[in-house]
Design a protein around this motif. Sequence first.
Motif, mmCIF file in Angstrom:
data_model
loop_
_atom_site.group_PDB
_atom_site.id
_atom_site.type_symbol
_atom_site.label_atom_id
_atom_site.label_comp_id
_atom_site.label_asym_id
_atom_site.label_seq_id
_atom_site.Cartn_x
_atom_site.Cartn_y
_atom_site.Cartn_z
ATOM 1 N N ASN A 51 33.218 44.770 55.931
ATOM 2 C CA ASN A 51 32.297 45.603 55.440
ATOM 3 C C ASN A 51 31.596 45.268 54.246
ATOM 4 O OD1 ASN A 51 30.646 48.329 56.351
ATOM 5 N ND2 ASN A 51 31.192 48.517 53.812
ATOM 6 N N LYS A 72 37.133 52.133 59.779
ATOM 7 C CA LYS A 72 35.903 52.054 60.459
ATOM 8 C C LYS A 72 36.232 52.055 62.047
ATOM 9 C CE LYS A 72 32.951 49.020 59.497
ATOM 10 N NZ LYS A 72 32.011 47.740 59.408
ATOM 11 N N MET A 101 32.493 55.430 58.923
ATOM 12 C CA MET A 101 33.437 54.753 58.183
ATOM 13 C C MET A 101 33.798 55.777 56.675
ATOM 14 S SD MET A 101 32.634 51.086 56.088
ATOM 15 C CE MET A 101 31.465 51.810 55.278
ATOM 16 N N GLU A 146 28.460 53.680 64.072
ATOM 17 C CA GLU A 146 29.689 53.545 63.469
ATOM 18 C C GLU A 146 30.248 54.819 62.438
ATOM 19 O OE1 GLU A 146 30.061 48.806 62.773
ATOM 20 O OE2 GLU A 146 29.660 50.153 61.089
#
Length: 377
Positions: free
Chosen positions: A367, A293, A273, A271
């Motif tokens: 998140n 994200k 972000m 990921e």
Amino acid sequence: MSIKIKTILIIASLLTAVSTFATRQKADTTYTFRFVPQKDMFYVPLDGNDRELARLLECVRRNKDSILGGSLPLYVDGYCNSLDSEKENLRMAAIRSNRVKSELIVRGGIKEECFITKPHAKSHAADGDLVIVRLTVPAPEASAVESAGLSKAEEERLAAERAEQERKAAEERRKAEEERHAAEKAEADRPAKEQAARQAEQPQEITATSLESPSSAPYHFALRANLLRWATLTPDLGLEWRVHPSWGILVNGSWTSWSWNGKDRRYALWEVMPGVRYYTGKEKRGYLGVMFKAGEFNYKLSATGKQGDLMGGGITGGYQLRLSDALSLDFNVAVGCLHADYEKYEVIDGVRVRAGKETKNWWGPVNAGVTLVWKLF
């Protein structure tokens, strides 16, 4: 011989008449009031002004009817020679005369029409800062004193009492006038004093700011690690750039790849972000911001696995708790939407077999983090 005798008798008669008239008529009565050089204020207690004023008011009281009737005018001569020009001296002399007249009008009950005023730029005396009041008062008849039933001693006592009362009243007026002048001066000086106080406080504010602890001063670059991700065996690192004490730009990245049970179970993802924050408060600890994200995942924790990509974002908020001058804990959560496209699969004899495709949208927390922040500089 008879002519000489007649002449002598005539002269004696004239002398007797003049003497009799002189006993019945006083010369001009004069009252002198002194002023401070270059000042126009009438200070009653100055140099015996209170005694002169008491005598003058007593004279005005006895002859008030004649004064108001116009048969006994008061001649007021103001003198000033302590200023630079004749024009200024004449103006000052006129103001001083008006000060004395105001006292007589208020306390004696007479009018402006009762005065004959004249200012002078020079004085016949060594002290040229004064006002002289003159009036011609007829001598009281002996019978008038007797008819009043007062002895000379009694009159002197009453005059002394009135003078003392006038002195006390004048002292009270002087104090009130001084207090008024002091209040006016303080009000006039107040803006300058406030400005000076603000200027004096400004360096102190700068000094206080410069002495703040390093933890309260905003950093420029910081290294970040989300401890929640590390707890799930997902290494996570990031970097934040404080472009302004109130604004920060940051990006975090995560990556992991685990398999077990003969690769029948799998946990893998990556990921990225990025986000922007606005820090609030005096010490810039709390913040609000937005985040984005994007990444890919491969989960197989049961018989069916899921492999695909995700994308989303939301609004984030949090607070930084100071641990030391260089370290802080960043507690944050983000709420928004995540979109995921993925394929389902099964593993048969070591081979992945596709079992379908799905798309999902998730609204809610997207998140969360307990992030260790290391301030580099």
